[in-house]
Write an enzyme that holds these catalytic residues in place. Structure first.
Site, PDB file in Angstrom:
ATOM      1  CD  GLU A  70      -3.004  -1.107   2.175  1.00  0.00           C
ATOM      2  OE1 GLU A  70      -4.064  -1.655   1.921  1.00  0.00           O
ATOM      3  OE2 GLU A  70      -2.784  -0.545   3.263  1.00  0.00           O
ATOM      4  CB  CYS A  74       2.686   7.394   3.303  1.00  0.00           C
ATOM      5  SG  CYS A  74       3.089   6.378   4.703  1.00  0.00           S
ATOM      6  CB  CYS A 101       6.585  -4.895   9.169  1.00  0.00           C
ATOM      7  SG  CYS A 101       7.918  -4.065  10.074  1.00  0.00           S
ATOM      8  CB  CYS A 117       5.268  -2.163  16.372  1.00  0.00           C
ATOM      9  SG  CYS A 117       6.998  -1.781  16.046  1.00  0.00           S
ATOM     10  CB  CYS A 124       2.013  -1.533  13.675  1.00  0.00           C
ATOM     11  SG  CYS A 124       2.222  -1.153  11.931  1.00  0.00           S
ATOM     12  CB  CYS A 173      -0.095   6.305  11.173  1.00  0.00           C
ATOM     13  SG  CYS A 173       0.529   7.858  10.695  1.00  0.00           S
TER      14      CYS A 173
END
Ligand code: SAH
Length: 378
Positions: free
Chosen positions: A102, A115, A122, A126, A129, A351
């Site tokens: 994305e 962005c 990932c 975290c 997220c 975010c």
């Protein structure tokens, strides 16, 4: 240098989007051309947005024939496009292997920020997220990273409502940890900042990291860009839970790396510290005071980010009152603080909401059957 590579019997074409200026010069030299030809090719690819070799009219016929034989200018394809009521645009790009990433474009009065993703998924886990929940597949290549900028500009200019808009700022804050993909990140940044690429200044090119300390030093040595650090907690006890890579590179080491970054070179530098506001978790006055103490003498700013929820995150967004309280404690202690406004949350483009479609190779789903906060950085 990347060359036409032979795997088995199939010859892999060379993607011209995979080189920065220096690399392209070397590649063209290997084809018997003068390295300055790189300038012409880059003008076609980036300034004019042309990737059809036949349209590159000032390139000799023989070189174009070689391009046809050995090269491609393949980029990801658009799989979905979502336009938010606030003008934010999110694209889902499909890569050659079927994974999807994305990319989000955020228009503001005087700029357009893209962005950009650096990895498929990932590996850092975290706890707040959405990308982390997707697991990890692989690093993006240079053409897949710079391709996001190329495609965004192209798609913006193709749509009547967004014609005239373009990417003026890049933040490496999409999917993935950019500093765990240094070999593709650095040439991509170099293309973004090259006058023959997108000519973005250092101020307009930001790399965000969760704190991969050794790579922060390597980045400083390799290229001069703006740095954002995802801090999210002022103590190791809390940060270990929120950002598990803290177990490997705790706060003191991270702050030392931030100091080395700001002290390097002649330019006056600062760091943007990102701090996602999680209700009752890291948004108490005690954390504000500890954060102020940690950052009081540091040349930087804190960016308070409202938590963007996603299904089964287990966290709540802090109330406006709690954010204001937190911010005022920081300000009283002389720490510059901004509050980020949430953009594009109606299309899950805010975010931490970027999820793409990742063929997970990290077996994250196994971990989610276990207690939270994986053990991998212990
Ligand atoms: N891995 C890099 C790049 C990703 S940046 C990094 O950690 O910095 C994405 C930014 O959005 C980071 O600051 C991240 O911590 C923050 N973020 C992640 N999930 C979020 C969420 N659900 N709500 C708000 N911000 C989030």
């Amino acid at each position: 240098m990347t060359q036409t590579t032979v795997t088995g019997s199939a010859v892999q074409p060379v993607n011209l989007f995979s080189f920065d200026r220096h690399g392209l010069g070397e590649y063209l030299q290997s084809l018997g051309e003068k390295p300055y030809r790189a300038k012409q090719v880059m003008q076609w690819l980036y300034a004019r947005g042309v990737r059809d070799f036949d349209e590159m009219s000032d390139i000799s016929k023989s070189l174009r024939a070689q391009f046809h034989e050995q090269c491609t200018t393949t980029l990801p394809t658009v799989s979905e496009e979502h336009l938010s009521t606030d003008g934010t645009c999110k694209w889902l790009f499909e890569l050659h292997d079927g994974n999807r990433i994305e990319t989000v474009y955020i228009p503001e009065k005087d700029r357009g920020t893209l962005c950009v993703s650096s990895q498929i998924g990932c590996a850092l886990d975290c706890s707040f997220c959405a990308t982390a929940r997707q697991g990890f597949n692989r690093n993006l290549s240079v053409d897949e990273i710079i391709g996001q900028v190329w495609l965004a500009n192209k798609l913006l200019s193709a749509r009547p409502e967004t014609r005239g808009q373009k990417v003026t700022n890049v933040v490496m804050m999409g999917m993935g940890e950019p500093l765990l993909n240094m070999s593709a990140l650095v040439p991509s940044l170099s293309l973004m900042m090259d006058d023959l690429g997108y000519g973005l200044s250092k101020r307009r090119t930001t790399v965000s990291t969760s704190g991969v300390v050794p790579a922060m030093d390597r980045l400083t040595d390799a290229i001069d860009v703006s740095l954002a650090v995802s801090l999210h907690a002022p103590t190791n006890e809390l940060r270990d839970q929120l950002v598990p890579i803290n177990r490997k590179y705790p706060i003191a080491e991270l702050m030392d790396a931030c100091w080395r970054y700001v002290k390097e070179g002649s330019r006056k530098k600062s760091v943007l510290f990102e701090y996602v506001m999680l209700d009752g978790v890291n948004d108490n006055p005690a954390e504000a005071r500890a954060l102020a103490k940690l950052l009081r003498n540091f040349p930087g700013k804190v960016n308070l980010i409202p938590f963007n929820p996603f299904p089964s995150s287990g966290y709540q967004r802090s109330s406006r009152a709690r954010v204001e309280r937190f911010q005022s404690i920081l300000s009283e202690q002389g720490v510059l603080t901004l509050t980020r406004t949430t953009r594009g949350d109606d299309i899950d483009a805010a975010c931490g909401q970027l999820a793409g479609q990742v063929d997970d190779r990290s077996r994250r789903y196994v971990k989610f059957a276990e207690p939270r906060f994986g053990e991998q950085f212990r």
